[in-house]
Motif scaffolding. Structure first.
Motif, PDB file in Angstrom:
ATOM      1  N   MET A 227     -40.613  23.489 -89.276  1.00  0.00           N
ATOM      2  CA  MET A 227     -39.468  23.102 -88.441  1.00  0.00           C
ATOM      3  C   MET A 227     -38.255  22.764 -89.293  1.00  0.00           C
ATOM      4  O   MET A 227     -37.111  23.051 -88.922  1.00  0.00           O
ATOM      5  N   ARG A 228     -38.503  22.155 -90.423  1.00  0.00           N
ATOM      6  CA  ARG A 228     -37.408  21.776 -91.327  1.00  0.00           C
ATOM      7  C   ARG A 228     -36.559  22.990 -91.686  1.00  0.00           C
ATOM      8  O   ARG A 228     -35.323  22.920 -91.722  1.00  0.00           O
ATOM      9  N   VAL A 229     -37.200  24.094 -91.963  1.00  0.00           N
ATOM     10  CA  VAL A 229     -36.491  25.316 -92.342  1.00  0.00           C
ATOM     11  C   VAL A 229     -35.953  26.051 -91.118  1.00  0.00           C
ATOM     12  O   VAL A 229     -34.790  26.459 -91.072  1.00  0.00           O
ATOM     13  N   SER A 230     -36.800  26.195 -90.109  1.00  0.00           N
ATOM     14  CA  SER A 230     -36.422  27.036 -88.968  1.00  0.00           C
ATOM     15  C   SER A 230     -35.285  26.427 -88.153  1.00  0.00           C
ATOM     16  O   SER A 230     -34.423  27.151 -87.651  1.00  0.00           O
ATOM     17  N   MET A 231     -35.242  25.085 -88.013  1.00  0.00           N
ATOM     18  CA  MET A 231     -34.154  24.489 -87.253  1.00  0.00           C
ATOM     19  C   MET A 231     -32.824  24.641 -87.979  1.00  0.00           C
ATOM     20  O   MET A 231     -31.794  24.932 -87.372  1.00  0.00           O
ATOM     21  N   ALA A 232     -32.836  24.472 -89.301  1.00  0.00           N
ATOM     22  CA  ALA A 232     -31.610  24.641 -90.078  1.00  0.00           C
ATOM     23  C   ALA A 232     -31.091  26.073 -89.970  1.00  0.00           C
ATOM     24  O   ALA A 232     -29.877  26.306 -89.807  1.00  0.00           O
ATOM     25  N   GLU A 233     -32.000  27.053 -90.033  1.00  0.00           N
ATOM     26  CA  GLU A 233     -31.585  28.456 -89.909  1.00  0.00           C
ATOM     27  C   GLU A 233     -31.049  28.743 -88.519  1.00  0.00           C
ATOM     28  O   GLU A 233     -30.046  29.460 -88.355  1.00  0.00           O
ATOM     29  N   TRP A 234     -31.692  28.201 -87.491  1.00  0.00           N
ATOM     30  CA  TRP A 234     -31.267  28.403 -86.104  1.00  0.00           C
ATOM     31  C   TRP A 234     -29.872  27.836 -85.876  1.00  0.00           C
ATOM     32  O   TRP A 234     -29.000  28.506 -85.305  1.00  0.00           O
ATOM     33  N   LEU A 235     -29.624  26.613 -86.348  1.00  0.00           N
ATOM     34  CA  LEU A 235     -28.309  26.003 -86.154  1.00  0.00           C
ATOM     35  C   LEU A 235     -27.238  26.717 -86.965  1.00  0.00           C
ATOM     36  O   LEU A 235     -26.091  26.837 -86.525  1.00  0.00           O
TER      37      LEU A 235
ATOM     38  N   THR B 221     -22.028  28.804 -77.862  1.00  0.00           N
ATOM     39  CA  THR B 221     -23.225  28.213 -77.253  1.00  0.00           C
ATOM     40  C   THR B 221     -22.943  27.714 -75.840  1.00  0.00           C
ATOM     41  O   THR B 221     -23.874  27.470 -75.072  1.00  0.00           O
ATOM     42  N   GLY B 222     -21.657  27.511 -75.501  1.00  0.00           N
ATOM     43  CA  GLY B 222     -21.305  26.965 -74.198  1.00  0.00           C
ATOM     44  C   GLY B 222     -21.422  25.456 -74.134  1.00  0.00           C
ATOM     45  O   GLY B 222     -21.252  24.870 -73.064  1.00  0.00           O
ATOM     46  N   HIS B 223     -21.660  24.810 -75.272  1.00  0.00           N
ATOM     47  CA  HIS B 223     -21.817  23.353 -75.297  1.00  0.00           C
ATOM     48  C   HIS B 223     -20.593  22.644 -75.874  1.00  0.00           C
ATOM     49  O   HIS B 223     -20.634  21.435 -76.087  1.00  0.00           O
ATOM     50  N   MET B 224     -19.522  23.366 -76.126  1.00  0.00           N
ATOM     51  CA  MET B 224     -18.347  22.773 -76.743  1.00  0.00           C
ATOM     52  C   MET B 224     -17.600  21.871 -75.775  1.00  0.00           C
ATOM     53  O   MET B 224     -17.434  22.204 -74.598  1.00  0.00           O
ATOM     54  N   PRO B 225     -17.089  20.722 -76.264  1.00  0.00           N
ATOM     55  CA  PRO B 225     -16.181  19.909 -75.442  1.00  0.00           C
ATOM     56  C   PRO B 225     -14.826  20.598 -75.351  1.00  0.00           C
ATOM     57  O   PRO B 225     -14.602  21.647 -75.960  1.00  0.00           O
TER      58      PRO B 225
ATOM     59  N   VAL C 210     -26.722  22.347 -91.012  1.00  0.00           N
ATOM     60  CA  VAL C 210     -27.505  21.114 -90.985  1.00  0.00           C
ATOM     61  C   VAL C 210     -28.452  21.091 -92.178  1.00  0.00           C
ATOM     62  O   VAL C 210     -29.108  22.085 -92.490  1.00  0.00           O
ATOM     63  N   GLU C 211     -28.543  19.938 -92.820  1.00  0.00           N
ATOM     64  CA  GLU C 211     -29.547  19.723 -93.858  1.00  0.00           C
ATOM     65  C   GLU C 211     -30.587  18.740 -93.319  1.00  0.00           C
ATOM     66  O   GLU C 211     -30.241  17.664 -92.848  1.00  0.00           O
ATOM     67  N   VAL C 212     -31.848  19.149 -93.356  1.00  0.00           N
ATOM     68  CA  VAL C 212     -32.932  18.249 -92.980  1.00  0.00           C
ATOM     69  C   VAL C 212     -33.397  17.584 -94.265  1.00  0.00           C
ATOM     70  O   VAL C 212     -33.997  18.214 -95.130  1.00  0.00           O
ATOM     71  N   THR C 213     -33.112  16.296 -94.399  1.00  0.00           N
ATOM     72  CA  THR C 213     -33.353  15.592 -95.660  1.00  0.00           C
ATOM     73  C   THR C 213     -34.765  15.032 -95.775  1.00  0.00           C
ATOM     74  O   THR C 213     -35.273  14.868 -96.889  1.00  0.00           O
TER      75      THR C 213
ATOM     76  N   ILE D  80     -23.155  18.869 -80.356  1.00  0.00           N
ATOM     77  CA  ILE D  80     -24.206  19.471 -81.185  1.00  0.00           C
ATOM     78  C   ILE D  80     -25.552  18.801 -80.894  1.00  0.00           C
ATOM     79  O   ILE D  80     -26.580  19.473 -80.754  1.00  0.00           O
ATOM     80  N   ARG D  81     -25.538  17.489 -80.772  1.00  0.00           N
ATOM     81  CA  ARG D  81     -26.772  16.763 -80.427  1.00  0.00           C
ATOM     82  C   ARG D  81     -27.310  17.226 -79.076  1.00  0.00           C
ATOM     83  O   ARG D  81     -28.523  17.453 -78.918  1.00  0.00           O
ATOM     84  N   ASN D  82     -26.424  17.344 -78.101  1.00  0.00           N
ATOM     85  CA  ASN D  82     -26.850  17.785 -76.771  1.00  0.00           C
ATOM     86  C   ASN D  82     -27.422  19.193 -76.812  1.00  0.00           C
ATOM     87  O   ASN D  82     -28.393  19.508 -76.107  1.00  0.00           O
ATOM     88  N   PHE D  83     -26.824  20.042 -77.626  1.00  0.00           N
ATOM     89  CA  PHE D  83     -27.303  21.420 -77.779  1.00  0.00           C
ATOM     90  C   PHE D  83     -28.719  21.436 -78.348  1.00  0.00           C
ATOM     91  O   PHE D  83     -29.599  22.154 -77.852  1.00  0.00           O
ATOM     92  N   ILE D  84     -28.951  20.645 -79.385  1.00  0.00           N
ATOM     93  CA  ILE D  84     -30.283  20.589 -79.983  1.00  0.00           C
ATOM     94  C   ILE D  84     -31.304  20.090 -78.971  1.00  0.00           C
ATOM     95  O   ILE D  84     -32.384  20.673 -78.816  1.00  0.00           O
TER      96      ILE D  84
END
Length: 202
Positions: free
Chosen positions: A70-78, A118-122, A85-88, A145-149
């Motif tokens: 997930m650490r890798v795949s979420m960063a690639e997806w975003l 993404t359609g999630h922009m303010p 995004v960096e997952v630390t 971005i949080r809401n999108f995730i």
């Protein structure tokens, strides 16, 4: 203000809870076997054996490496959606049902035109650069971005696992209390991801 805005870091935790852990890993194993062996008698026999083994060891298998994947795949997806995004750090419960991804976004790594898709922009002007937004404007984008995730990452996991993994996600401010005392630090695990988990793309 522009200089300090450009240097800003936004931090948050993504908490992923797998809702069908005991069923998911056997399904992932069976999908892998079918890909390799086809759908003949041998494939069915191997699937039955592997499914029983997976059911008995689902928590151990998933817990061992799902966080690293997930650490890798979420960063690639975003990144595909304009957000660097960096997952630390990653933490998980011992059975692997809950995974905490400790994340941060550097302000220069937000591509507003791409994220807008993404359609999630303010409501932000289309020609506006993220670094030129004021504090309030940046905070609105970070919240988007949080809401999108929260809304889309569980669906991403489900699609990449071909419907095997059902999950939900919470996105919270970073607090020590998000990591329960019984959670294990995945960064201390140097093993390679298990193949069936890695290929699930979770």
């Amino acid at each position: 203000e522009f200089f300090y805005g450009a240097m800003g870091i936004h931090r948050f935790d993504v908490i992923v809870t797998v809702q069908n852990l005991s069923e998911a890993v056997p399904q992932l194993m069976q999908k892998k076997i079918k890909t390799r062996w086809g759908s003949g008698p041998l494939s069915r026999a191997v699937s039955q054996v592997a499914g029983r083994v997976g059911a008995r060891n689902a928590n151990r298998l998933f817990a061992r490496r799902a966080g690293a994947v997930m650490r890798v795949s979420m960063a690639e997806w975003l990144e595909d959606h304009g957000v660097g995004v960096e997952v630390t750090q990653t933490f998980r419960t011992k059975e692997g049902g809950t995974i905490v991804l400790r994340c941060q976004i550097a302000a220069p790594l937000v591509n507003l035109p791409e994220f807008r898709k993404t359609g999630h922009m303010p409501k932000v002007s289309e020609d506006q650069h993220f670094l030129r937004l004021g504090h309030e404007g940046k905070e609105k984008v970070y919240q988007a971005i949080r809401n999108f995730i929260k809304a889309e990452y569980p669906q991403r996991i489900n699609e990449r696992s071909q419907g095997a993994v059902k999950a939900e996600a919470l996105v919270l401010d970073q607090f020590d209390s998000n990591v329960h005392p019984d959670m294990e630090d995945d960064d201390n695990d140097d093993d390679e991801p298990d193949e069936q988990v890695e290929e699930a793309g979770v």
